[in-house]
Each structure stands twice: as structure tokens, then as C-alpha cells.
Design an enzyme around this catalytic site. Structure first.
Site, mmCIF file in Angstrom:
data_model
loop_
_atom_site.group_PDB
_atom_site.id
_atom_site.type_symbol
_atom_site.label_atom_id
_atom_site.label_comp_id
_atom_site.label_asym_id
_atom_site.label_seq_id
_atom_site.Cartn_x
_atom_site.Cartn_y
_atom_site.Cartn_z
ATOM 1 C CB THR A 1 3.797 1.701 13.076
ATOM 2 O OG1 THR A 1 2.565 1.911 13.731
ATOM 3 C CG2 THR A 1 4.502 0.549 13.798
ATOM 4 C CG ASP A 2 0.803 5.562 15.518
ATOM 5 O OD1 ASP A 2 0.655 4.390 15.097
ATOM 6 O OD2 ASP A 2 -0.134 6.398 15.529
ATOM 7 C CD GLU A 3 -0.626 -0.096 15.054
ATOM 8 O OE1 GLU A 3 -0.730 -1.200 15.602
ATOM 9 O OE2 GLU A 3 -1.208 0.213 13.999
ATOM 10 C CE1 TYR B 1 3.119 -3.710 11.621
ATOM 11 C CE2 TYR B 1 1.693 -2.371 13.007
ATOM 12 C CZ TYR B 1 2.562 -2.479 11.944
ATOM 13 O OH TYR B 1 2.893 -1.376 11.204
ATOM 14 C CG ASN C 1 0.007 5.883 6.033
ATOM 15 O OD1 ASN C 1 0.789 6.068 5.110
ATOM 16 N ND2 ASN C 1 0.322 6.206 7.272
ATOM 17 C CE LYS D 1 7.298 -1.443 11.182
ATOM 18 N NZ LYS D 1 7.892 -1.519 9.803
ATOM 19 N N PRO E 1 -8.474 -8.872 20.512
ATOM 20 C CG PRO E 1 -7.790 -11.100 20.449
ATOM 21 C CD PRO E 1 -8.394 -10.021 19.610
ATOM 22 C CB ALA F 1 6.606 -4.470 7.516
ATOM 23 C CG PHE G 1 -1.553 1.245 1.610
ATOM 24 C CD1 PHE G 1 -2.134 2.091 0.667
ATOM 25 C CD2 PHE G 1 -1.569 1.630 2.953
ATOM 26 C CE1 PHE G 1 -2.704 3.302 1.061
ATOM 27 C CE2 PHE G 1 -2.137 2.831 3.344
ATOM 28 C CZ PHE G 1 -2.699 3.670 2.405
ATOM 29 C CB ILE G 2 2.854 2.983 2.604
ATOM 30 C CG1 ILE G 2 1.662 2.961 3.562
ATOM 31 C CG2 ILE G 2 3.588 4.320 2.702
ATOM 32 C CD1 ILE G 2 2.049 3.012 5.034
HETATM 33 P P1 NAD Z 1 1.493 -3.599 3.236
HETATM 34 O O1 NAD Z 1 1.213 -4.816 4.059
HETATM 35 O O2 NAD Z 1 0.431 -3.023 2.381
HETATM 36 O O3 NAD Z 1 2.745 -3.872 2.291
HETATM 37 C C1 NAD Z 1 3.890 -4.539 2.710
HETATM 38 C C2 NAD Z 1 4.706 -4.900 1.478
HETATM 39 O O4 NAD Z 1 5.905 -5.567 1.921
HETATM 40 C C3 NAD Z 1 3.984 -5.860 0.529
HETATM 41 O O5 NAD Z 1 4.156 -5.435 -0.804
HETATM 42 C C4 NAD Z 1 4.683 -7.184 0.763
HETATM 43 O O6 NAD Z 1 4.690 -8.033 -0.374
HETATM 44 C C5 NAD Z 1 6.077 -6.728 1.136
HETATM 45 N N1 NAD Z 1 6.801 -7.711 1.948
HETATM 46 C C6 NAD Z 1 6.339 -8.379 3.034
HETATM 47 N N2 NAD Z 1 7.283 -9.214 3.501
HETATM 48 C C7 NAD Z 1 8.374 -9.055 2.703
HETATM 49 C C8 NAD Z 1 9.679 -9.619 2.688
HETATM 50 N N3 NAD Z 1 10.032 -10.530 3.590
HETATM 51 N N4 NAD Z 1 10.540 -9.209 1.754
HETATM 52 C C9 NAD Z 1 10.178 -8.287 0.825
HETATM 53 N N5 NAD Z 1 8.961 -7.735 0.778
HETATM 54 C C10 NAD Z 1 8.070 -8.103 1.709
HETATM 55 O O7 NAD Z 1 2.031 -2.525 4.285
HETATM 56 P P2 NAD Z 1 1.903 -0.940 4.270
HETATM 57 O O8 NAD Z 1 0.628 -0.570 4.934
HETATM 58 O O9 NAD Z 1 2.195 -0.435 2.924
HETATM 59 O O10 NAD Z 1 3.084 -0.559 5.284
HETATM 60 C C11 NAD Z 1 4.399 -0.304 4.799
HETATM 61 C C12 NAD Z 1 5.306 0.037 5.965
HETATM 62 O O11 NAD Z 1 4.789 1.164 6.661
HETATM 63 C C13 NAD Z 1 5.401 -1.082 7.017
HETATM 64 O O12 NAD Z 1 6.713 -1.142 7.476
HETATM 65 C C14 NAD Z 1 4.452 -0.634 8.114
HETATM 66 O O13 NAD Z 1 4.865 -1.140 9.363
HETATM 67 C C15 NAD Z 1 4.616 0.865 8.035
HETATM 68 N N6 NAD Z 1 3.452 1.649 8.473
HETATM 69 C C16 NAD Z 1 2.216 1.396 7.977
HETATM 70 C C17 NAD Z 1 1.142 2.178 8.385
HETATM 71 C C18 NAD Z 1 -0.251 1.954 7.830
HETATM 72 O O14 NAD Z 1 -1.194 2.623 8.288
HETATM 73 N N7 NAD Z 1 -0.465 1.100 6.850
HETATM 74 C C19 NAD Z 1 1.335 3.200 9.314
HETATM 75 C C20 NAD Z 1 2.634 3.435 9.803
HETATM 76 C C21 NAD Z 1 3.688 2.656 9.369
HETATM 77 P P1 TYD Z 2 -6.593 -1.268 11.255
HETATM 78 O O1 TYD Z 2 -6.965 -0.629 9.965
HETATM 79 O O2 TYD Z 2 -6.447 -2.754 11.302
HETATM 80 O O3 TYD Z 2 -5.278 -0.534 11.780
HETATM 81 P P2 TYD Z 2 -4.531 -0.627 13.223
HETATM 82 O O4 TYD Z 2 -5.102 -1.726 14.018
HETATM 83 O O5 TYD Z 2 -3.117 -0.898 12.790
HETATM 84 O O6 TYD Z 2 -4.728 0.708 13.849
HETATM 85 O O7 TYD Z 2 -7.688 -0.872 12.344
HETATM 86 C C1 TYD Z 2 -7.958 0.483 12.642
HETATM 87 C C2 TYD Z 2 -8.974 0.497 13.759
HETATM 88 O O8 TYD Z 2 -10.198 -0.057 13.276
HETATM 89 C C3 TYD Z 2 -8.571 -0.354 14.949
HETATM 90 O O9 TYD Z 2 -8.993 0.290 16.142
HETATM 91 C C4 TYD Z 2 -9.344 -1.644 14.765
HETATM 92 C C5 TYD Z 2 -10.608 -1.174 14.057
HETATM 93 N N1 TYD Z 2 -11.222 -2.155 13.125
HETATM 94 C C6 TYD Z 2 -12.590 -2.454 13.247
HETATM 95 O O10 TYD Z 2 -13.296 -1.927 14.125
HETATM 96 N N2 TYD Z 2 -13.126 -3.350 12.374
HETATM 97 C C7 TYD Z 2 -12.398 -3.964 11.410
HETATM 98 O O11 TYD Z 2 -12.953 -4.809 10.660
HETATM 99 C C8 TYD Z 2 -11.010 -3.642 11.291
HETATM 100 C C9 TYD Z 2 -10.149 -4.285 10.229
HETATM 101 C C10 TYD Z 2 -10.461 -2.721 12.159
#
Ligand code: NAD
Ligand code: TYD
Length: 353
Positions: free
Chosen positions: A133-135, A159, A189, A163, A291, A82, A11-12
Site C-alpha cells: 500500500t501507499d500508506e 496497519y 482501491n 505492511k 486517531p 492481509a 476485495f482485491i
Molecule cells: P481484504 O481485507 O478485503 O481481504 C483480505 C483477504 O485476506 C481476505 O479474504 C482474508 O480472509 C484474507 N486473509 C486475512 N488473513 C489471512 C491469513 N492469515 N491467511 C490467509 N488469508 C488471510 O483486503 P483487500 O482490500 O482486498 O487488500 C488486499 C491486499 O492489498 C492487502 O495486502 C492490502 O494491504 C493491499 N492493498 C489494499 C488497498 C485497498 O484500498 N483496499 C490498497 C493498496 C493495497
Molecule cells: P478507508 O476506506 O478506511 O481507507 P484508508 O484509511 O486505508 O485510506 O478510509 C478512506 C478515508 O475515508 C480515510 O481518510 C478515512 C475516511 N473515512 C471516513 O471519513 N468515514 C468512515 O466511516 C470511514 C470508514 C473512512
């Protein structure tokens, strides 16, 4: 010059690669294992573009990473790869330790060997940018101040623990070996190409399919939401101007409860694609909680603003409208990602709730 991006089909990462090549001609080597979350269709607009070299492989494959570094001589590694979904980490934590911890370790070791052998200017210029991540900071009470970069690490899910471990490795590789690293810790994001296992895209695609909108627990958990394009600009700012060894929080100044998020999506869909069966909020269903569900995340993004002049360009209203519109405009992408594996995941996560 070249940058090596890991996880650039997710995604990102895919938003980052697309943004990058829209803004510059500096080539990108994109290393991605194409797990369930990686999708080459996100990058279809780059087919045939010589500035984008896609490599299907694992960050944990040290020989492969060493070969890519030797061949392409990148000036930076931007590490997105990741396992990223909290619910999946509850059902199967092993993959999170493998990729997020061991994979980051392998990447750091390959980067260290490559960087140590660079000379003069190239060595001084090199950056390892770790995207996190902020998590990692854990959960806040309702009146607690937002997370600053000095907040203690208190990860609560497999997770976030994986991280957090990767953040610690990156920090140690800087302090012990001098590897020139920067780390960003970003809030939730949303935007185009978001896999519909996460809250916002799941709610959009379920609503459009007339399926239930499953809110965990009481729906009053709070997240800070940032449009993905703003995360990309924050990463670029830190990569280019961030101080070595520092961490920067990136956030949208947009704290919302999950209920607010789902109601907003329903209202936007009512406006943009009204359903003759009635308002979309009729589909909202409260289901068993996750959980260990963290109650609240909030980001204090003052440091990146003060030091690097970065602020988000989108408001939540503008970003969520763009996002809902993107999903309405891309039914084919949505249909393609809802494969058998996706349906298996939905059954695993929601079947017993
Ligand atoms: P995503 O799950 O959409 O994408 C992860 C990508 O990494 C995928 O394309 C997957 O194929 C690839 N990947 C997984 N394991 C791999 C490996 N062993 N070797 C090579 N490639 C591999 O994740 P995202 O939401 O795009 O997040 C990207 C980064 O940003 C992550 O590090 C995540 O922790 C961080 N992040 C995400 C969010 C969010 O809201 N999505 C917020 C803050 C930080
Ligand atoms: P998510 O998008 O999984 O991100 P994160 O857990 O990394 O913050 O979830 C965002 C919030 O939405 C989280 O509080 C869990 C909640 N959530 C639901 O209530 N229902 C759902 O089906 C999902 C996937 C998440």
C-alpha cells in the site's frame, strides 16, 4: 503453469482471481483464511471451474503452504492476504502483526525453500509478488510532491506499520537470499466486492439504508483512488514484466477529499436511485476523527508507466459510476455481508463517535 494467490477471497484478491481467469486458462490456487473480510460468494461464478482451487487456510501455516507449493508447483505467488482496515488496526493491532508480519514471514520462508529447490528455467521464472500500500510512506502536506518509490517509509497506523514491516521482509529476502520478488504499493482501491467497512462502500450501503454517512474530522483528508480492475492490471504487468527486486507504485492520478467522494456518491445515487425523502447528502454527519489520521496520500505512478507502459483505464467518474451501479445491482451480496459480526464492528467503530 499455475499461480498461487493468497487472500483471493477478499476485495482485491477476488477481483484479481476473476480477472485472471477471464483472461487466461492458467489455474489459480487460492489460499484464504476466510476472515471476516474473506467471502467465498465473491467467487461463486467459479464454482465447479477446475481452473480455480480454493484452499481454506492461513498463510502462517508453514506446513500447509509447503504442501501446496509441492503439490501445485506454482510459477508465482501473488500475495494479497492481509488485515487491511486502518480502523480495525486501531482497535486490535495484534491480528495485523500476526498476518501481515508473521504471516508474510512464514510465506517468504516457504517460498524460499520451494524456489531454492527448483531447477533451471522454473527457478529463473519464479516470482514472489508482494501487494502493498501507499500508506507505508506516511502522510503528505498539501503541497508536497506525490510519493515516488524512493520516498522514505514513515508508517503512522498499526496497519501501515505492519505492511511496512512486510515490505522490508520481502526486500531483505531478495537482497539476502536472492528470492525473485517484486513489490507494488498501491493507492486506495474501490469497486465491486468491496467490504462495506471502507469509505466508498460504507457510504453507498448506508445511503441506500437511509443511515447517517459518517465523515471523520473535517472531511478534507485526501486519498488517491484507483478502480480495482486497474490495480489488477497493474499487478499483472509487474508480475510479468517488472524488474526483480524493484518496487512499483500504482495509482489512479485521482486525488480527492473524503467530502468530494461522499458528495459524488450522493449525487450518483440521487440520479440512479432517487430517495423520496430528499437528496442523500442530507444524511452526511461529521463525526470524531480517526486517531493519527493521515492527511494526504498521493501516488506518483510514473515508473510503472515508463517501464511497463501501464496506465489506469478508468477515470474516477467512470469507475465510481460502475461501482455505485454494482452495489445497486447486488442487494443480496450487501445483505449477506452485513452479518452480526459486521453489526458488531459498526457499533464498535461508530458507537462512541
Ligand atoms: P481484504 O481485507 O478485503 O481481504 C483480505 C483477504 O485476506 C481476505 O479474504 C482474508 O480472509 C484474507 N486473509 C486475512 N488473513 C489471512 C491469513 N492469515 N491467511 C490467509 N488469508 C488471510 O483486503 P483487500 O482490500 O482486498 O487488500 C488486499 C491486499 O492489498 C492487502 O495486502 C492490502 O494491504 C493491499 N492493498 C489494499 C488497498 C485497498 O484500498 N483496499 C490498497 C493498496 C493495497
Ligand atoms: P478507508 O476506506 O478506511 O481507507 P484508508 O484509511 O486505508 O485510506 O478510509 C478512506 C478515508 O475515508 C480515510 O481518510 C478515512 C475516511 N473515512 C471516513 O471519513 N468515514 C468512515 O466511516 C470511514 C470508514 C473512512
Amino acid at each position: 503453469m499455475t499461480v498461487l494467490v493468497t487472500g483471493g477471497a477478499g476485495f482485491i484478491g477476488s477481483n484479481f482471481v476473476l480477472d485472471w481467469l477471464e483472461r487466461s486458462d492458467e489455474p489459480v490456487v487460492n489460499l484464504d483464511a476466510l476472515t471476516y473480510a474473506g467471502n467465498r460468494r465473491n467467487l461463486a461464478s467459479l464454482d465447479g471451474d477446475p481452473r480455480h482451487v480454493f484452499v481454506h487456510g492461513d498463510i502462517g501455516d508453514r506446513a500447509l503452504v509447503e504442501r501446496l507449493l509441492a503439490e501445485h508447483r506454482p510459477r508465482a505467488i501473488v500475495h494479497f492476504a492481509a488485515e487491511s482496515h486502518v480502523d480495525r488496526s486501531i482497535h486490535g493491532p495484534a491480528a495485523f502483526v500476526r498476518t501481515n508480519v508473521e504471516g508474510t514471514f512464514a510465506l517468504l520462508e516457504a517460498a524460499r525453500a520451494y524456489w531454492a529447490a527448483l531447477d533451471g528455467g522454473a527457478k529463473a521464472r519464479f516470482r514472489f509478488h508482494h501487494v502493498s500500500t501507499d500508506e507505508v510512506y506516511g502522510s503528505l502536506g498539501p503541497d508536497d510532491p506525490a510519493f515516488t518509490e524512493d520516498h522514505p517509509y514513515r508508517p503512522n497506523s498499526p496497519y501501515s506499520a505492519s505492511k511496512a514491516a512486510s515490505d522490508h521482509l520481502v526486500r531483505a529476502w531478495h537482497h539476502t537470499y536472492g528470492l525473485p520478488v517484486v513489490t507494488t504499493n498501491c493507492s486506495n482501491n474501490y469497486g465491486p466486492y468491496h467490504f462495506p467497512e471502507k469509505l466508498i462502500p460504507l457510504m453507498i450501503v448506508n445511503a441506500l439504508a437511509g443511515k447517517p454517512l459518517p465523515i471523520y474530522g473535517d472531511g478534507l483528508n485526501v486519498r488517491d483512488w484507483l478502480y480495482v480492475g486497474d490495480h489488477c492490471s497493474g499487478v499483472r504487468a509487474v508480475l510479468e514484466r517488472g524488474r526483480l527486486g524493484e518496487t512499483y507504485n500504482i495509482g489512479g492520478w485521482n486525488e480527492k477529499t473524503n467530502r468530494e467522494i461522499v458528495h459524488t456518491i450522493c449525487a450518483l445515487l440521487d440520479e440512479l436511485r432517487p430517495d423520496p425523502a430528499g437528496p442523500y447528502r442530507r444524511l452526511i454527519t461529521y463525526v470524531a476523527d480517526r486517531p493519527g489520521h493521515d492527511r494526504r496520500y498521493a501516488i506518483d505512478a510514473c515508473k510503472i508507466e515508463r517501464e511497463l507502459g501501464w496506465r489506469p483505464a478508468e477515470t474516477f467518474d467512470s469507475g465510481i459510476r460502475k461501482t455505485v451501479q454494482w452495489y445497486l445491482d447486488h442487494p443480496q451480496w450487501v445483505a449477506e455481508v452485513q452479518s452480526g459480526a459486521y453489526r458488531d464492528w459498526v457499533a464498535t467503530n461508530y458507537g462512541a463517535r
